[in-house]
Enzyme design. Structure first.
Site, short mmCIF file in Angstrom:
data_model
loop_
_atom_site.label_atom_id
_atom_site.label_comp_id
_atom_site.label_asym_id
_atom_site.label_seq_id
_atom_site.Cartn_x
_atom_site.Cartn_y
_atom_site.Cartn_z
N SER A 91 0.81 -1.15 -0.05
CA SER A 91 -0.02 0.08 -0.13
C SER A 91 0.97 1.32 -0.07
CB SER A 91 -0.86 0.06 1.36
OG SER A 91 -0.28 -0.16 2.51
N HIS A 131 1.82 4.83 4.80
CA HIS A 131 1.35 5.39 3.66
C HIS A 131 1.91 6.80 3.56
CE1 HIS A 131 -2.59 2.44 4.48
NE2 HIS A 131 -1.54 1.96 3.90
#
Length: 328
Positions: A144, A195
């Protein structure tokens, strides 16, 4: 390598259905290979999950740097894999077609390493600022972070568009930041720092120096391979040439008889000029060959019908003279 045991594998089934619906022929090769590698390492992980995740403690203090390579390619469960690969599938198709396969693969490798490296830096800084060792122990795994970097890049190529987040339109310029906050609020188990590291890597590429640095590195590698190929060629061509009297090798040089230079000592009618018969013969043959080469460069027909030039005929006369002398 162990086979991962899961329950219904619903995430894998949904991913397979999405691939079947899209069609493998419509997926660029690099995107398809990277997706397949993630699925393979989910089913047959290279190492257990706790040995693949990356953290300051494991990577920096214990010097286990291979986790920077392993962590983006391993996932916690099939749903984690499905959501990441479904997002990567869309981004990969558009970016690979825009950037080309080789550069997209290069981009993925750089983004994967930099996202993990920047994650370690951010966690280390938080540990020092807060004196909370939990930041150094936090272990992240999954693709991610790279996806956030790719999202920044994709939005950079479409700056005027908008994306609907929970029913509200958000400018593509800010949608990554909005998703960063929303994902952390709705899924507390996700890595906010991971992230964030992906977003920062994407910004380093789009508005920072990363893109130019990658171009310079790619140019240096290409130049090195080019020089290596040419060095190999010249070395091999040199070794196949004749050996000179000095002991070295000379590759395909034109041989000139000793003490002879066409510019300084042009051939005379009687081929004397202080040359021996051997040197006269060699000079006549070389002049004949030079005449043939010059004729071919001018486009004149070559003497394929065995008409000898004047120099060749004189060379032949010298050869016959020598034979008669030996016979006598």
């Amino acid at each position: 390598m162990r086979t991962r045991q899961r329950g219904s594998q619903m995430g894998l089934m949904l991913l397979a259905g999405q691939l079947f619906h899209l069609g493998l022929d419509n997926i660029p090769p690099v995107t398809l290979v990277v997706l397949g590698l993630n699925v393979y390492l989910f089913l047959f992980p290279a190492v257990p999950l706790m040995q693949a995740c990356v953290s300051v403690y494991q990577a920096y203090w214990l010097m286990d740097w291979r986790r920077l390579l392993l962590s983006p390619l391993h996932h916690v469960d099939d749903w984690h894999l499905y959501f990441n690969m479904a997002s990567f599938l869309w981004k990969g198709i558009h970016l690979e077609r825009r950037l080309g396969g080789p550069w997209f693969l290069y981009l993925l490798c750089v983004f994967s390493l930099l996202t993990g490296g920047l994650y370690l830096v951010l966690e280390f800084v938080l540990t020092e600022l807060t004196q909370d060792q939990s930041y150094s122990m936090a272990c992240a795994v999954g693709f991610s972070g790279v996806l956030f970097a790719l999202k920044v890049l994709s939005n950079h190529y479409h700056p005027g568009g908008a994306t609907y987040v929970m029913g509200f339109p958000v400018s593509n310029r800010y949608v990554s930041w909005v998703e960063l906050v929303l994902i952390h609020m709705t899924s507390p188990g996700t890595s906010l720092i991971g992230h964030l590291a992906g977003i920062l890597v994407g910004l380093l590429y789009t508005v920072g120096p990363l893109k130019e640095i990658m171009k310079i590195c790619a140019g240096l590698v290409t130049l090195s391979r080019y020089n290596s190929r040419h060095s190999t060629y010249f070395n091999s061509s040199g070794s196949t040439g004749y050996r000179s009297s000095g002991g070295g090798y000379s590759g395909y040089r034109q041989y000139t008889p000793p003490h002879y230079s066409p510019q300084i000592n042009p051939p005379t009618d009687d081929y004397n000029s202080g040359l021996t018969e051997d040197e006269q013969l060699q000079a006549a043959v070389m002049n004949s060959l030079n005449d043939m080469g010059q004729s071919s460069q001018r486009g004149d027909p070559l003497p394929y019908d065995f008409h000898l030039s004047e120099e060749a005929r004189r060379a032949e006369e010298i050869r016959l003279r020598r034979l008669r002398r030996f016979d006598s």
